[in-house]
Design a protein around this motif. Structure first.
Motif, PDB file in Angstrom:
ATOM      1  N   ASP A 197      38.278  38.405  44.403  1.00 21.00           N
ATOM      2  CA  ASP A 197      39.579  38.484  43.731  1.00 21.00           C
ATOM      3  C   ASP A 197      40.337  37.180  43.972  1.00 21.00           C
ATOM      4  O   ASP A 197      40.744  36.877  45.092  1.00 21.00           O
ATOM      5  CB  ASP A 197      40.380  39.666  44.275  1.00 21.00           C
ATOM      6  N   SER A 198      40.527  36.395  42.922  1.00 23.79           N
ATOM      7  CA  SER A 198      41.198  35.094  43.035  1.00 23.79           C
ATOM      8  C   SER A 198      42.627  35.129  42.509  1.00 23.79           C
ATOM      9  O   SER A 198      43.184  34.089  42.172  1.00 23.79           O
ATOM     10  CB  SER A 198      40.391  34.032  42.278  1.00 23.79           C
ATOM     11  N   ASN A 199      43.242  36.284  42.458  1.00 28.91           N
ATOM     12  CA  ASN A 199      44.619  36.393  41.971  1.00 28.91           C
ATOM     13  C   ASN A 199      45.533  35.491  42.801  1.00 28.91           C
ATOM     14  O   ASN A 199      45.573  35.603  44.031  1.00 28.91           O
ATOM     15  CB  ASN A 199      45.088  37.850  42.071  1.00 28.91           C
ATOM     16  N   PRO A 200      46.293  34.592  42.167  1.00 29.97           N
ATOM     17  CA  PRO A 200      47.145  33.660  42.926  1.00 29.97           C
ATOM     18  C   PRO A 200      48.269  34.336  43.691  1.00 29.97           C
ATOM     19  O   PRO A 200      48.858  33.725  44.588  1.00 29.97           O
ATOM     20  CB  PRO A 200      47.699  32.730  41.841  1.00 29.97           C
ATOM     21  N   ALA A 201      48.562  35.601  43.384  1.00 32.52           N
ATOM     22  CA  ALA A 201      49.630  36.302  44.105  1.00 32.52           C
ATOM     23  C   ALA A 201      49.274  36.519  45.568  1.00 32.52           C
ATOM     24  O   ALA A 201      50.161  36.771  46.396  1.00 32.52           O
ATOM     25  CB  ALA A 201      49.909  37.649  43.440  1.00 32.52           C
ATOM     26  N   TYR A 202      47.969  36.391  45.918  1.00 29.70           N
ATOM     27  CA  TYR A 202      47.530  36.700  47.272  1.00 29.70           C
ATOM     28  C   TYR A 202      47.378  35.455  48.146  1.00 29.70           C
ATOM     29  O   TYR A 202      46.815  35.537  49.236  1.00 29.70           O
ATOM     30  CB  TYR A 202      46.214  37.471  47.220  1.00 29.70           C
ATOM     31  N   SER A 203      47.866  34.319  47.693  1.00 28.92           N
ATOM     32  CA  SER A 203      47.789  33.094  48.496  1.00 28.92           C
ATOM     33  C   SER A 203      49.069  32.290  48.316  1.00 28.92           C
ATOM     34  O   SER A 203      49.868  32.554  47.409  1.00 28.92           O
ATOM     35  CB  SER A 203      46.569  32.257  48.086  1.00 28.92           C
TER      36      SER A 203
END
Length: 327
Positions: free
Chosen positions: A53-59
């Protein structure tokens, strides 16, 4: 002249047992436990890498934790927790004593009320929400036990996690249902996967010795496990591609404990990265459990666990000769 209804001793015993089980409904399984670690960026990163999962919300500086990590922050690890009640263990022990010694997780439900961010310290309570009446399933006869966990940050409820298991006495291999007093000497059958409307196509393919991967029609992204919508673009339309059956061990664990009646530990369970790019779990065969390594090439193999159940396994390349030699 009136006739009193005849009630068998077996029925009376069953009613008495279910009354004992129902006493546990509403009892606390955990009280004000503190998560062992605050919500933190490394665990979020590991989770996202494992899930692909590369969703930018998690970094980044304003990162939030993936909502589906909700339960992860409550896990006790090998050392366990020291604070709380013993009601849940007592309930499971009571079922074990009655011969319902096998267990399978059936489903979970989560509700997310506020995002968790790195630095948040969580506390949680857990309650035994319900114990079902005696049920007969394809696995065997037993009881569904549902617990609800409330996760908080300070006074705020961040989410709830409802988890349901089936404690059961397996059906005999000959296909006949267990008697009212299960035979504990009978080795149970391997647990069945939970088939839902979302993943039924995957298991139908496995029955036909085909490993099917979902593909989003909108953006072409492949995904596993099967989901009703695309986690890349949100599209609801999909088709499938058949996996080549080639892969490598991306990560793995060796199961030593707890023992489970249908399995013979120690054995290796791998997170397999398929040539197509998705990952899935499966037992690693063909090499000793202590020789499994990250990067080990594996090849898909279907096995019939019994007359009704076919499962995908992963055999190390070059291990066919080892199997023929009896290794």
């Amino acid at each position: 002249m009136t006739h009193e209804p005849v009630v068998s001793h077996e029925a009376e015993a069953g009613d008495e047992f279910e009354t004992r089980l129902k006493v546990y409904e509403g009892q606390r399984a955990a009280v004000a436990r503190l998560g062992k670690d605050p919500v933190n960026a490394p665990m979020i990163r590991h989770w996202c890498e494992a899930m692909g999962d590369s969703n930018p919300a998690y970094s980044g500086p304003d990162a939030i934790a993936p909502p589906t990590m909700l339960q992860a922050w409550t896990m006790s690890g090998l050392s366990g927790h020291t604070r709380g009640t013993h009601a849940y263990d007592e309930l499971l022990g009571l079922l074990d004593e009655a011969g319902y010694t096998s267990v399978v997780a059936t489903d979970c439900e989560q509700e997310y009320l506020r995002p968790l961010r790195p630095g948040d310290e969580i506390t949680y309570d857990s309650v035994i929400e319900s114990v079902s009446e005696r049920k007969t399933t394809k696995l065997g006869t037993g009881y569904f036990v549902t617990t609800r966990m409330d996760i908080r940050v300070g006074p705020d409820l961040a989410g709830t996690h409802r988890f349901r298991i089936l404690k059961y006495a397996p059906i005999r291999r000959a296909g006949r249902e267990q008697p009212s007093q299960p035979d504990r000497r009978q080795k149970p059958a391997r647990p069945r996967p939970v088939v839902s409307r979302d993943n039924a196509g995957f298991w139908k393919g496995v029955e036909q010795h085909r490993l099917l991967i979902q593909r989003c029609i909108g953006c072409g992204t492949l995904r596993h496990p099967w989901l009703p919508g695309c986690n890349a673009c949100g599209g609801l339309d999909w088709d499938t591609v058949e996996a080549s059956g080639e892969g490598t061990v991306y990560s793995y664990v060796v199961m030593h404990h707890p023992p489970f009646p249908a399995f013979d530990p120690p054995y290796a369970v791998g997170l397999i990265e398929l040539a197509e790019g998705v990952r899935m779990l499966g037992n690693v065969l063909g090499v000793p459990y202590d020789k499994v390594r990250i990067g080990l090439p594996v090849r898909l193999e279907f096995q019939a666990c019994d007359e009704e159940l076919v499962l995908p396994f992963w055999r190390a390349h070059g291990a066919h000769e080892m199997r023929e030699a009896g290794a």
